[in-house]
Motif scaffolding. Sequence first.
Motif, PDB file in Angstrom:
ATOM      1  N   TYR A   3       0.986  -1.020  -0.148  1.00 45.81           N
ATOM      2  CA  TYR A   3       0.121   0.127   0.068  1.00 45.81           C
ATOM      3  C   TYR A   3       0.842   1.338   0.166  1.00 45.81           C
ATOM      4  O   TYR A   3       1.724   1.258   0.872  1.00 45.81           O
ATOM      5  N   ASP A  12     -13.164  -5.252   2.232  1.00 44.13           N
ATOM      6  CA  ASP A  12     -12.628  -4.736   1.147  1.00 44.13           C
ATOM      7  C   ASP A  12     -11.227  -4.201   1.429  1.00 44.13           C
ATOM      8  O   ASP A  12     -10.977  -3.009   2.269  1.00 44.13           O
ATOM      9  N   SER A  31      -8.589  -3.059  -0.346  1.00 43.38           N
ATOM     10  CA  SER A  31      -8.025  -2.419  -1.663  1.00 43.38           C
ATOM     11  C   SER A  31      -7.332  -1.095  -1.080  1.00 43.38           C
ATOM     12  O   SER A  31      -6.800  -0.362  -1.880  1.00 43.38           O
ATOM     13  N   ARG A  32      -7.965  -0.913   0.282  1.00 40.74           N
ATOM     14  CA  ARG A  32      -7.302   0.403   0.750  1.00 40.74           C
ATOM     15  C   ARG A  32      -7.002   0.149   2.372  1.00 40.74           C
ATOM     16  O   ARG A  32      -7.939  -0.766   3.002  1.00 40.74           O
ATOM     17  N   PRO A  44      -4.149   3.609  -0.922  1.00 39.20           N
ATOM     18  CA  PRO A  44      -4.578   2.504  -1.775  1.00 39.20           C
ATOM     19  C   PRO A  44      -3.615   1.747  -1.805  1.00 39.20           C
ATOM     20  O   PRO A  44      -2.341   1.496  -1.361  1.00 39.20           O
ATOM     21  N   TYR A  45      -3.708   0.379  -2.662  1.00 37.16           N
ATOM     22  CA  TYR A  45      -2.875  -0.313  -3.316  1.00 37.16           C
ATOM     23  C   TYR A  45      -1.688   0.379  -3.850  1.00 37.16           C
ATOM     24  O   TYR A  45      -2.068   1.590  -4.619  1.00 37.16           O
ATOM     25  N   ALA A  64     -10.565  -4.693  -6.357  1.00 38.55           N
ATOM     26  CA  ALA A  64     -10.731  -4.759  -4.957  1.00 38.55           C
ATOM     27  C   ALA A  64     -11.087  -6.278  -4.442  1.00 38.55           C
ATOM     28  O   ALA A  64     -11.868  -6.958  -5.237  1.00 38.55           O
ATOM     29  N   THR A  67     -11.846  -9.117  -0.982  1.00 41.10           N
ATOM     30  CA  THR A  67     -11.998  -9.086   0.375  1.00 41.10           C
ATOM     31  C   THR A  67     -11.046  -9.895   1.177  1.00 41.10           C
ATOM     32  O   THR A  67     -10.093 -10.769   0.526  1.00 41.10           O
ATOM     33  N   LEU A  76     -18.547  -5.120  -2.938  1.00 40.69           N
ATOM     34  CA  LEU A  76     -17.306  -4.456  -3.805  1.00 40.69           C
ATOM     35  C   LEU A  76     -17.725  -3.795  -5.163  1.00 40.69           C
ATOM     36  O   LEU A  76     -17.131  -2.884  -5.722  1.00 40.69           O
ATOM     37  N   GLN A 131     -18.533   0.395  -5.159  1.00 38.41           N
ATOM     38  CA  GLN A 131     -17.649   1.648  -5.286  1.00 38.41           C
ATOM     39  C   GLN A 131     -17.863   2.615  -6.286  1.00 38.41           C
ATOM     40  O   GLN A 131     -18.190   2.176  -7.256  1.00 38.41           O
ATOM     41  N   GLY A 134     -13.291   5.494  -6.607  1.00 39.49           N
ATOM     42  CA  GLY A 134     -12.491   4.354  -5.921  1.00 39.49           C
ATOM     43  C   GLY A 134     -12.646   4.593  -4.378  1.00 39.49           C
ATOM     44  O   GLY A 134     -12.160   3.802  -3.553  1.00 39.49           O
ATOM     45  N   LEU A 164     -14.465   4.281  -0.871  1.00 36.16           N
ATOM     46  CA  LEU A 164     -15.315   3.049  -0.191  1.00 36.16           C
ATOM     47  C   LEU A 164     -16.763   3.683  -0.133  1.00 36.16           C
ATOM     48  O   LEU A 164     -16.815   4.657   0.405  1.00 36.16           O
TER      49      LEU A 164
END
Length: 558
Positions: free
Chosen positions: A413, A439, A441-442, A457-458, A465, A467, A522, A525, A529, A531
């Motif tokens: 991240y 989620d 992804s962040r 974020p990633y 994204a 789980t 997911l 979003q 991006g 949430l």
Amino acid sequence: MATEIRRIAEQGVLTLPDVAWEQARQRMDVVGPLAALDFVGHQAADDAAHSLGLSRRQVYVLIRRARQGSGLVTDFARGQSSGGKGKGRLSEPVELIIRDLLQKRFLTRQKRSLAALYREIIQACKAQKLRVPARNTVALRVASLDPRKVVRSRGGQDDARDLQGVGGLPPEVTAPLEQVQIDHTVIDLIIVDERDRQPIGRPYLTIAIDVFTRCVPGMVVTLEAPSAVSAGLCLAHAACDKRPSLERLDVEMNWPMSGKPKLLYLDNAAEFKSEALRRGCEQHGIQLSYRPPGLPHFGGVVERIIGTAMQMIHELPGTRFSNPNQRGKYDSDGMAALTLRELERWLTLAIGAYHGSVHGTLLQPPAALWADAVARSGTPAIVTHATAFLVDFLPVIRRALTRTGFVIDHIHYYADALKPWIARRGSLPAFLIRRDPRDISRIWILEPEEQHYLEIPYRTLSHPAITLWEQRQALASLRQLGREQVDEAALFRMIRQMRDIVDTAQHTTRKARRDQERRQHLKTQSPSGKLAPPVTDVPDAQTEGQPAAMPFGQIEEW
């Protein structure tokens, strides 16, 4: 004539002052006609309250008193008990029988039930040709006993130890959101996936109830087992405006019960003692309190509403009932028809019906009591930034900052906002990080100096994204393939392969269908991006045309 005078005296007419008598007569004139009706609406009760200088709740109390009385003026008198405040209206010989049998038959290690005690009281009264007291009267005598004495007499000193210092009684509540109880349960219903409408198992319900008004300020239905995230989602739903979630479910109803609780009253489950919940409550000034171990009645308010909700669930297609004997040969999988979102919509409508129904204990609808209390004390503070609020209740991770950002479970991240801290990373302690398992992804890191959260974020923004359970499944699959060293690229390749298998299979297993449903949120979003706020989603066309919710009916006789 003498008999009539005695009867009147027993009713208290001869002991009522003139002022009290006139007040009781006025109440009878106004409330008497209402008591004869099958249903008394808010407007009629408000009109009566205005003319008598009472509250709506007091009018409903008078209605109940009139229905249970004998049609006399003294039914409407204050303090109509001839024994005075705090004293009973039973004759002294009957009181003596009750006290004697309570001591000799109830407060013993044999632990006789209330029903058994009442049968013995009936026999003793009949033997002495005395008037038999009502069962509720005996129950009130039992309830008025010192809980410590009851537990000590019936279970021993060890059983009573947990009550020492807590007074033996649940905390007294005098205002909305002063105490909110939250609890979880598995729902006795098989639900189906949205794509193929095939059974995927039972979901979980997390529900919050305001003890003072008996209103439900928050509810969450998930496929995940109860966790700190479930508690956080339910708390966020309770604290925030309900309109976004109602629009998502295509439900037109008023659900004004929102605001931050002053105190959460919980059982001793691990998820309720997590660092995530504790820190979140400290951040927002919410006190945490736990019921004494071994005393389930301390959480009876939320448990009773859960029990009543599950009874209603048994009338839906796909119910599992409470036990195999009730289910018999009923094919729960074959009859399953509701998706997770449709079930959530049904429960939302049922809660709306419950809020508008006269409560058996309150003698008025919970929504009316909420409205009255808010009118007196003001509207509770409602959280306006749902996502920011939820972040404070997400699971906590601690990681050191590297020159490329953070690495959590083989995923990197990074954001430019980290550059000032990367240069000083050697002198910094581990960062406190929040992560939403639904989620990953962040992540959100607590900025060391300003003490606010930064969204990170990633590092590779092209990754989808996912789980947390997908990440763990992929990691386990790679381990099975003999991969000692797992890198980020291999991890996401495995996740894509697993998703392809589920998405293209002609006949997926129940577990695969359930896993696919877990990923549905997911898709909510925004293009940026960010949430999506909790319990806020796009409308579901499949929910249209569903049958209306069944009324909650007589719920939670407390």
